[in-house]
Structures are given as C-alpha cells and as structure tokens.
Design a protein around this motif. Structure first.
Motif, PDB file in Angstrom:
ATOM      1  N   THR A 144      20.210  75.327  31.725  1.00 46.04           N
ATOM      2  CA  THR A 144      21.540  75.334  31.123  1.00 46.04           C
ATOM      3  C   THR A 144      22.374  76.495  31.653  1.00 46.04           C
ATOM      4  OG1 THR A 144      20.786  74.276  29.094  1.00 46.04           O
ATOM      5  CG2 THR A 144      22.815  75.553  28.950  1.00 46.04           C
ATOM      6  N   LEU A 145      21.827  77.697  31.616  1.00 39.92           N
ATOM      7  CA  LEU A 145      22.606  78.890  31.943  1.00 39.92           C
ATOM      8  C   LEU A 145      22.991  78.956  33.417  1.00 39.92           C
ATOM      9  CD1 LEU A 145      20.640  81.404  29.685  1.00 39.92           C
ATOM     10  CD2 LEU A 145      22.875  80.369  29.237  1.00 39.92           C
ATOM     11  N   LEU A 146      22.132  78.471  34.292  1.00 33.94           N
ATOM     12  CA  LEU A 146      22.449  78.543  35.713  1.00 33.94           C
ATOM     13  C   LEU A 146      23.317  77.382  36.188  1.00 33.94           C
ATOM     14  CD1 LEU A 146      19.108  79.862  37.285  1.00 33.94           C
ATOM     15  CD2 LEU A 146      21.060  81.141  36.372  1.00 33.94           C
ATOM     16  N   ASN A 147      23.446  76.351  35.356  1.00 30.67           N
ATOM     17  CA  ASN A 147      24.248  75.178  35.731  1.00 30.67           C
ATOM     18  C   ASN A 147      25.557  75.014  34.971  1.00 30.67           C
ATOM     19  OD1 ASN A 147      22.775  73.503  37.874  1.00 30.67           O
ATOM     20  ND2 ASN A 147      21.145  74.006  36.427  1.00 30.67           N
ATOM     21  N   VAL A 148      25.744  75.802  33.907  1.00 30.60           N
ATOM     22  CA  VAL A 148      26.981  75.681  33.147  1.00 30.60           C
ATOM     23  C   VAL A 148      28.153  76.197  34.002  1.00 30.60           C
ATOM     24  CG1 VAL A 148      26.793  77.911  31.939  1.00 30.60           C
ATOM     25  CG2 VAL A 148      28.052  76.029  30.892  1.00 30.60           C
TER      26      VAL A 148
ATOM     27  N   HIS B 235      16.483  79.730  18.363  1.00 28.38           N
ATOM     28  CA  HIS B 235      15.311  80.397  18.924  1.00 28.38           C
ATOM     29  C   HIS B 235      15.649  81.460  19.950  1.00 28.38           C
ATOM     30  CE1 HIS B 235      13.229  76.629  17.468  1.00 28.38           C
ATOM     31  NE2 HIS B 235      12.561  77.601  16.885  1.00 28.38           N
ATOM     32  N   ALA B 236      16.821  81.319  20.558  1.00 26.88           N
ATOM     33  CA  ALA B 236      17.240  82.315  21.543  1.00 26.88           C
ATOM     34  C   ALA B 236      18.754  82.341  21.608  1.00 26.88           C
ATOM     35  CB  ALA B 236      16.667  81.981  22.926  1.00 26.88           C
ATOM     36  N   ARG B 237      19.275  83.466  21.986  1.00 24.27           N
ATOM     37  CA  ARG B 237      20.721  83.621  22.076  1.00 24.27           C
ATOM     38  C   ARG B 237      21.035  84.245  23.425  1.00 24.27           C
ATOM     39  NH1 ARG B 237      22.622  86.008  16.656  1.00 24.27           N
ATOM     40  NH2 ARG B 237      23.006  83.849  16.051  1.00 24.27           N
ATOM     41  N   ALA B 238      21.992  83.655  24.130  1.00 20.26           N
ATOM     42  CA  ALA B 238      22.394  84.199  25.419  1.00 20.26           C
ATOM     43  C   ALA B 238      23.899  84.415  25.394  1.00 20.26           C
ATOM     44  CB  ALA B 238      22.028  83.228  26.544  1.00 20.26           C
TER      45      ALA B 238
ATOM     46  N   TYR C 286      35.402  86.425  30.372  1.00 20.28           N
ATOM     47  CA  TYR C 286      35.255  84.984  30.049  1.00 20.28           C
ATOM     48  C   TYR C 286      33.971  84.798  29.234  1.00 20.28           C
ATOM     49  CZ  TYR C 286      36.565  80.152  31.361  1.00 20.28           C
ATOM     50  OH  TYR C 286      36.999  78.853  31.375  1.00 20.28           O
ATOM     51  N   THR C 287      33.843  85.594  28.193  1.00 24.23           N
ATOM     52  CA  THR C 287      32.610  85.700  27.430  1.00 24.23           C
ATOM     53  C   THR C 287      32.255  84.429  26.672  1.00 24.23           C
ATOM     54  OG1 THR C 287      33.335  87.987  26.984  1.00 24.23           O
ATOM     55  CG2 THR C 287      31.363  87.198  25.829  1.00 24.23           C
ATOM     56  N   HIS C 288      31.037  83.974  26.860  1.00 25.62           N
ATOM     57  CA  HIS C 288      30.553  82.784  26.151  1.00 25.62           C
ATOM     58  C   HIS C 288      29.202  83.030  25.507  1.00 25.62           C
ATOM     59  CE1 HIS C 288      33.575  80.706  28.630  1.00 25.62           C
ATOM     60  NE2 HIS C 288      33.517  79.742  27.728  1.00 25.62           N
ATOM     61  N   LEU C 289      28.985  82.354  24.412  1.00 20.91           N
ATOM     62  CA  LEU C 289      27.737  82.456  23.660  1.00 20.91           C
ATOM     63  C   LEU C 289      27.033  81.110  23.711  1.00 20.91           C
ATOM     64  CD1 LEU C 289      26.066  84.104  21.481  1.00 20.91           C
ATOM     65  CD2 LEU C 289      27.380  82.807  19.795  1.00 20.91           C
ATOM     66  N   ILE C 290      25.772  81.098  24.099  1.00 18.47           N
ATOM     67  CA  ILE C 290      25.009  79.846  24.084  1.00 18.47           C
ATOM     68  C   ILE C 290      23.703  80.093  23.341  1.00 18.47           C
ATOM     69  CG2 ILE C 290      23.945  78.011  25.458  1.00 18.47           C
ATOM     70  CD1 ILE C 290      25.922  78.553  27.667  1.00 18.47           C
ATOM     71  N   GLU C 291      23.429  79.255  22.367  1.00 19.06           N
ATOM     72  CA  GLU C 291      22.225  79.398  21.556  1.00 19.06           C
ATOM     73  C   GLU C 291      21.261  78.248  21.849  1.00 19.06           C
ATOM     74  OE1 GLU C 291      23.983  79.741  17.585  1.00 19.06           O
ATOM     75  OE2 GLU C 291      23.834  81.926  17.753  1.00 19.06           O
ATOM     76  N   PHE C 292      19.990  78.550  21.705  1.00 17.26           N
ATOM     77  CA  PHE C 292      18.952  77.553  22.001  1.00 17.26           C
ATOM     78  C   PHE C 292      17.972  77.450  20.830  1.00 17.26           C
ATOM     79  CE2 PHE C 292      20.084  77.024  26.432  1.00 17.26           C
ATOM     80  CZ  PHE C 292      20.711  78.218  26.744  1.00 17.26           C
TER      81      PHE C 292
ATOM     82  N   ARG D 274      31.218  75.708  22.863  1.00 20.93           N
ATOM     83  CA  ARG D 274      29.907  75.141  22.573  1.00 20.93           C
ATOM     84  C   ARG D 274      29.482  74.358  23.807  1.00 20.93           C
ATOM     85  NH1 ARG D 274      27.561  74.320  17.316  1.00 20.93           N
ATOM     86  NH2 ARG D 274      25.944  72.729  17.415  1.00 20.93           N
ATOM     87  N   VAL D 275      28.266  74.586  24.283  1.00 21.57           N
ATOM     88  CA  VAL D 275      27.867  73.956  25.536  1.00 21.57           C
ATOM     89  C   VAL D 275      27.551  72.487  25.347  1.00 21.57           C
ATOM     90  CG1 VAL D 275      25.388  74.503  25.335  1.00 21.57           C
ATOM     91  CG2 VAL D 275      26.458  74.307  27.609  1.00 21.57           C
ATOM     92  N   LYS D 276      28.019  71.684  26.297  1.00 21.47           N
ATOM     93  CA  LYS D 276      27.667  70.262  26.324  1.00 21.47           C
ATOM     94  C   LYS D 276      27.426  69.913  27.777  1.00 21.47           C
ATOM     95  CE  LYS D 276      28.799  65.704  24.656  1.00 21.47           C
ATOM     96  NZ  LYS D 276      29.587  64.896  23.742  1.00 21.47           N
ATOM     97  N   GLY D 277      26.162  69.772  28.123  1.00 22.71           N
ATOM     98  CA  GLY D 277      25.810  69.510  29.513  1.00 22.71           C
ATOM     99  C   GLY D 277      26.156  70.719  30.363  1.00 22.71           C
ATOM    100  N   LYS D 278      27.033  70.509  31.346  1.00 23.42           N
ATOM    101  CA  LYS D 278      27.412  71.592  32.244  1.00 23.42           C
ATOM    102  C   LYS D 278      28.744  72.221  31.873  1.00 23.42           C
ATOM    103  CE  LYS D 278      24.940  69.742  36.221  1.00 23.42           C
ATOM    104  NZ  LYS D 278      24.949  69.512  37.669  1.00 23.42           N
ATOM    105  N   ASN D 279      29.300  71.742  30.756  1.00 23.59           N
ATOM    106  CA  ASN D 279      30.625  72.230  30.368  1.00 23.59           C
ATOM    107  C   ASN D 279      30.621  72.865  28.988  1.00 23.59           C
ATOM    108  OD1 ASN D 279      32.290  71.195  32.689  1.00 23.59           O
ATOM    109  ND2 ASN D 279      31.352  69.285  32.000  1.00 23.59           N
ATOM    110  N   MET D 280      31.679  73.627  28.724  1.00 24.77           N
ATOM    111  CA  MET D 280      31.865  74.181  27.389  1.00 24.77           C
ATOM    112  C   MET D 280      32.984  73.383  26.720  1.00 24.77           C
ATOM    113  SD  MET D 280      29.658  76.648  27.298  1.00 24.77           S
ATOM    114  CE  MET D 280      30.059  77.370  25.704  1.00 24.77           C
TER     115      MET D 280
END
Lengths: 168, 168
Positions: free
Chosen positions: B63-67, B9-12, B162-168, A98-104
């Motif tokens: 978020t996506l470019l900085n995580v 609202h969105a899923r990446a 290293y698959t991750h799911l981020i929702e917005f 789960r994303v929190k800031g720049k980390n998971m």
C-alpha cells in the motif's frame, strides 16, 4: 491493537521543532515568496471533517496547548504554554484522506468554506490563548499560521519531532 | 465526519520531501553523530500496535509504496516507486499515543521487542521492494531508516509535506 473512535470531527498532528519556516505566499512575478518562521515550539497540522462545528474549537485549543509534549532542557515534558514556545499552525486537509487502492479519497473532509472558517477561528483562539498566558506573553512567543488553500512549503528542523496524533 | 476503523494494528504517516536528514547514532564522546540522508522522496513514520502480526507487513509495504502521493515535475501524483524516489522510514512509537487530559498514553502500542521485530521486517521488505523495481534500481533510489529506540533527530525540507495518515 488500538480502538477506533466512532466519529472523528477533526484531526491534529503535532510535531516538536527547533525551527520551522512555512511559506505563506508563493512568489509572484517580481514579488518574492513570503514566509513565516518559528523558533523552538510546536507544529500543529490541522484538518476538519464534515460535521465539525465551531463549538469543538475551544476544546481542541485547550487540549493541544496544554498537552505535555514539549521537551524542556532537562528532558521533562511540559505543555507548549509552559515551555513556553512558539506555535505554527498548518492547514493540512490531506490528513483527512482515506486510502482506497492506490488513491486517497477525501470524502469525509469539510467543505472548503467551512474548513476555512473553522481553521481561521482555530488560529484566532490559539493566538488569544497565547496572548492571555502571562508566561507566553513575557517570553514573546507567538502563533504563526499557514495560508489556507496554499501549498504548505515547510522546512523543519527538529531534535526529534515526537510526532503525535490527536483526534476530536 | 470520518468513521473510525474498528481495530488498528499499525499506523503510518507519510510526508513528501525534497531532502531529509535523520540521525541514526548520537554523538558519543569523540565519535561524531551519524546521519542518513535522502533526496526527493517519501518519509514514512511507522508505529505498531499490540496484536500487529508480521503477516500484515507485505500489505503495508504494498500500500505505502504504491499509493499515488508523490508529485512529479508536472504536478501529477504517482507512487514513490514510479517517481522514483528515496524512502526514509522513521520508527515513531509516539504515533500510537492517545490523549488523556494533559498526557499521552501508549497502552495500545506493541511491546518493545515485538515493535523492533516488526519494524525491522518492514524496513527489509521496503528495501526488497525498491531493489526489485527496475525503475528504482536504474535511478539508484534507496531506503534509509532510523534506529529503533533512538531519538529520531530529523531535518526536513519540503515543497509541501502533503501529510497523509494510513492505518492498517
């Protein structure tokens, strides 16, 4: 907008492939790396959360092996059992992040031992399901799986991954 | 267990790759298919739901470019901007599906036009972000993207997705 489910115990990501290669043992000194390979089929990345219990597994297996996401040669979609096709199961705990800031953060993930136990049983149930299916047995399709805890070095060739997320 | 979010609202979906090839135009008569290619970088599969608004996009891009999910040569994880690496954006409306029995339903997905508009703006914002980043500009990394509405024929080579799911 999509509604969030209240409690998620497991997460599966599905992709369709023409071929996939997955490293199951890294190179070690003189020993070359070991790989498993599937032909046309379904890749299932799976992750378990705290509170997931083995009673969930048969339902997961039933849903994932019967959902109609595999494309036939005439463009119809059928289950992987009906295609029939290979299945590659990849342990992917990162899906629980789960994303929190720049980390998971992975706070909700199952513990390592519980995750291994659930993963192993999930693989076993999938193997049994394919072996028990006459169409699959005749076609010689099989289940391959990644080594829990390893780096999942994957090479994937698709005609469109048709990526789907299913939560349990 | 993982808590579900109330409104998505969105899923990446993010995967790390060594190389990726994506078909952006299918073969047509005598014309060969056209492809885009990235080297080491980040694959972002993206899906928009009904109710997603363009005001969401800068937050998504940020978020996506900085995580910090991109692995450096010494095993550390940094953002794709810091790696720096290429970005491949793949429209993947299938990520919006919800399983019902043996089928997937896409009721919560954005309409086709809204989805195209949001997708196009998302791509554009990512391109701008990389172009504005000096490290990225120096390294010559770039954003490639799939053609909305097409079959996303993808070939992926990874050292672990290293698959991750981020929702917005």
């Amino acid at each position: 907008m999509a509604d969030g489910s209240s409690t998620v115990h497991a997460r599966a990501l599905l992709q369709q492939c023409l071929h996939a290669h997955l490293q199951v043992r890294p190179a070690d000194g003189d020993a070359a790396a070991q790989w498993v390979e599937i032909q046309r089929g379904l890749v299932i990345y799976v992750c378990f959360f705290k509170g997931a219990e083995k009673e969930l597994l048969p339902k997961m297996v039933n849903t994932l092996l019967n959902v109609k996401l595999s494309e036939t040669e005439n463009g119809k979609h059928v289950s992987i059992l009906d295609l029939p096709g290979d299945v590659l199961i990849i342990p992917q705990a990162t899906l629980g992040g789960r994303v929190k800031g720049k980390n998971m953060q992975y706070h909700a993930n199952s513990g390592k031992e519980e995750g291994l136990e659930l993963y192993s049983q999930f693989v076993s149930l999938c193997e049994k399901a394919l072996a028990a299916n006459s169409k699959c047995a005749e076609a010689g399709v099989a289940v391959a799986h990644g080594t829990y805890g390893n780096r999942q070095v994957l090479k994937l060739d698709t005609n469109g991954p048709y990526t789907h997320l299913i939560e349990f």
